[in-house]
Motif scaffolding. Sequence first.
Motif, PDB file in Angstrom:
ATOM      1  N   TRP A  22     -25.199   8.720 -20.286  1.00 41.99           N
ATOM      2  CA  TRP A  22     -24.997   8.061 -21.578  1.00 41.99           C
ATOM      3  C   TRP A  22     -24.755   9.089 -22.683  1.00 41.99           C
ATOM      4  O   TRP A  22     -23.893   8.894 -23.534  1.00 41.99           O
ATOM      5  N   LEU A  23     -25.509  10.188 -22.656  1.00 41.65           N
ATOM      6  CA  LEU A  23     -25.299  11.237 -23.663  1.00 41.65           C
ATOM      7  C   LEU A  23     -23.904  11.851 -23.546  1.00 41.65           C
ATOM      8  O   LEU A  23     -23.244  12.104 -24.558  1.00 41.65           O
ATOM      9  N   VAL A  24     -23.454  12.093 -22.318  1.00 39.06           N
ATOM     10  CA  VAL A  24     -22.096  12.606 -22.137  1.00 39.06           C
ATOM     11  C   VAL A  24     -21.089  11.585 -22.682  1.00 39.06           C
ATOM     12  O   VAL A  24     -20.139  11.935 -23.392  1.00 39.06           O
ATOM     13  N   TRP A  25     -21.284  10.322 -22.347  1.00 41.13           N
ATOM     14  CA  TRP A  25     -20.408   9.256 -22.835  1.00 41.13           C
ATOM     15  C   TRP A  25     -20.369   9.255 -24.362  1.00 41.13           C
ATOM     16  O   TRP A  25     -19.301   9.171 -24.977  1.00 41.13           O
ATOM     17  N   GLN A  26     -21.553   9.328 -24.955  1.00 42.58           N
ATOM     18  CA  GLN A  26     -21.620   9.326 -26.422  1.00 42.58           C
ATOM     19  C   GLN A  26     -20.903  10.545 -27.001  1.00 42.58           C
ATOM     20  O   GLN A  26     -20.187  10.444 -28.002  1.00 42.58           O
ATOM     21  N   GLY A  27     -21.106  11.684 -26.389  1.00 43.76           N
ATOM     22  CA  GLY A  27     -20.464  12.898 -26.881  1.00 43.76           C
ATOM     23  C   GLY A  27     -18.958  12.849 -26.791  1.00 43.76           C
ATOM     24  O   GLY A  27     -18.249  13.258 -27.727  1.00 43.76           O
ATOM     25  N   MET A  28     -18.438  12.333 -25.697  1.00 42.29           N
ATOM     26  CA  MET A  28     -16.996  12.348 -25.455  1.00 42.29           C
ATOM     27  C   MET A  28     -16.293  11.069 -25.932  1.00 42.29           C
ATOM     28  O   MET A  28     -15.298  11.140 -26.637  1.00 42.29           O
ATOM     29  N   ARG A  29     -16.795   9.930 -25.534  1.00 42.02           N
ATOM     30  CA  ARG A  29     -16.105   8.663 -25.848  1.00 42.02           C
ATOM     31  C   ARG A  29     -16.389   8.154 -27.261  1.00 42.02           C
ATOM     32  O   ARG A  29     -15.575   7.465 -27.843  1.00 42.02           O
ATOM     33  N   GLU A  30     -17.567   8.470 -27.762  1.00 48.56           N
ATOM     34  CA  GLU A  30     -17.945   7.999 -29.094  1.00 48.56           C
ATOM     35  C   GLU A  30     -17.864   9.110 -30.142  1.00 48.56           C
ATOM     36  O   GLU A  30     -18.361   8.964 -31.248  1.00 48.56           O
ATOM     37  N   ASP A  31     -17.270  10.222 -29.753  1.00 48.83           N
ATOM     38  CA  ASP A  31     -17.007  11.353 -30.665  1.00 48.83           C
ATOM     39  C   ASP A  31     -18.253  11.889 -31.361  1.00 48.83           C
ATOM     40  O   ASP A  31     -18.202  12.279 -32.521  1.00 48.83           O
ATOM     41  N   ARG A  32     -19.352  11.945 -30.635  1.00 45.49           N
ATOM     42  CA  ARG A  32     -20.564  12.511 -31.228  1.00 45.49           C
ATOM     43  C   ARG A  32     -20.651  14.020 -31.015  1.00 45.49           C
ATOM     44  O   ARG A  32     -21.532  14.660 -31.556  1.00 45.49           O
ATOM     45  N   GLY A  33     -19.790  14.552 -30.180  1.00 41.41           N
ATOM     46  CA  GLY A  33     -19.670  16.005 -30.076  1.00 41.41           C
ATOM     47  C   GLY A  33     -20.267  16.603 -28.820  1.00 41.41           C
ATOM     48  O   GLY A  33     -20.893  15.935 -27.989  1.00 41.41           O
ATOM     49  N   TRP A  34     -20.002  17.888 -28.730  1.00 38.63           N
ATOM     50  CA  TRP A  34     -20.384  18.646 -27.539  1.00 38.63           C
ATOM     51  C   TRP A  34     -21.889  18.831 -27.398  1.00 38.63           C
ATOM     52  O   TRP A  34     -22.387  19.018 -26.286  1.00 38.63           O
ATOM     53  N   ILE A  35     -22.629  18.780 -28.484  1.00 43.44           N
ATOM     54  CA  ILE A  35     -24.087  18.927 -28.374  1.00 43.44           C
ATOM     55  C   ILE A  35     -24.665  17.740 -27.603  1.00 43.44           C
ATOM     56  O   ILE A  35     -25.517  17.910 -26.728  1.00 43.44           O
ATOM     57  N   TRP A  36     -24.180  16.547 -27.895  1.00 43.48           N
ATOM     58  CA  TRP A  36     -24.622  15.363 -27.148  1.00 43.48           C
ATOM     59  C   TRP A  36     -24.227  15.500 -25.687  1.00 43.48           C
ATOM     60  O   TRP A  36     -25.033  15.242 -24.791  1.00 43.48           O
ATOM     61  N   ALA A  37     -22.984  15.880 -25.463  1.00 43.98           N
ATOM     62  CA  ALA A  37     -22.510  16.023 -24.082  1.00 43.98           C
ATOM     63  C   ALA A  37     -23.299  17.107 -23.353  1.00 43.98           C
ATOM     64  O   ALA A  37     -23.669  16.941 -22.187  1.00 43.98           O
ATOM     65  N   GLY A  38     -23.563  18.220 -24.017  1.00 43.38           N
ATOM     66  CA  GLY A  38     -24.340  19.299 -23.401  1.00 43.38           C
ATOM     67  C   GLY A  38     -25.750  18.869 -23.054  1.00 43.38           C
ATOM     68  O   GLY A  38     -26.280  19.205 -21.989  1.00 43.38           O
ATOM     69  N   ALA A  39     -26.379  18.094 -23.953  1.00 42.67           N
ATOM     70  CA  ALA A  39     -27.714  17.564 -23.658  1.00 42.67           C
ATOM     71  C   ALA A  39     -27.653  16.651 -22.438  1.00 42.67           C
ATOM     72  O   ALA A  39     -28.560  16.655 -21.591  1.00 42.67           O
ATOM     73  N   GLY A  40     -26.572  15.896 -22.328  1.00 42.03           N
ATOM     74  CA  GLY A  40     -26.395  15.031 -21.168  1.00 42.03           C
ATOM     75  C   GLY A  40     -26.274  15.817 -19.881  1.00 42.03           C
ATOM     76  O   GLY A  40     -26.862  15.449 -18.856  1.00 42.03           O
TER      77      GLY A  40
END
Length: 111
Positions: A22-40
């Motif tokens: 979900w964090l990766v999704w939020q980072g990439m698909r919802e444009d929340r950024g690489w920090i969210w994706a990295g946490a994922g």
Amino acid sequence: MSVARSAALFAVAALFEIGGAWLVWQGMREDRGWIWAGAGVLALGAYGFVATFQSDPHFGRILAAYGGVFVAGSLVWGVVMDGFRPDRWDVTGALVCLAGVAVIMYAPRGH
């Protein structure tokens, strides 16, 4: 290992895997950024370790059973985090998967 401890490990694994995805999704698909994706990505890595704490020595059995937990957990995550409303077939499918978890992991075996 008790059924309660095993189930708790499955719940923690689901939290890390579903939460990480979900964090990766939020980072990439919802444009929340690489920090969210990295946490994922970190959460997904942690998930990989949690399964090793199950007492059964068979990787395939643990991951097959966890698949059912993942299905049900993903629906719950969607309800809590995204406002998803499962229909009766979603719920029925999740219950079938959880019944499969119970059979795979907790059925008496003669070993």
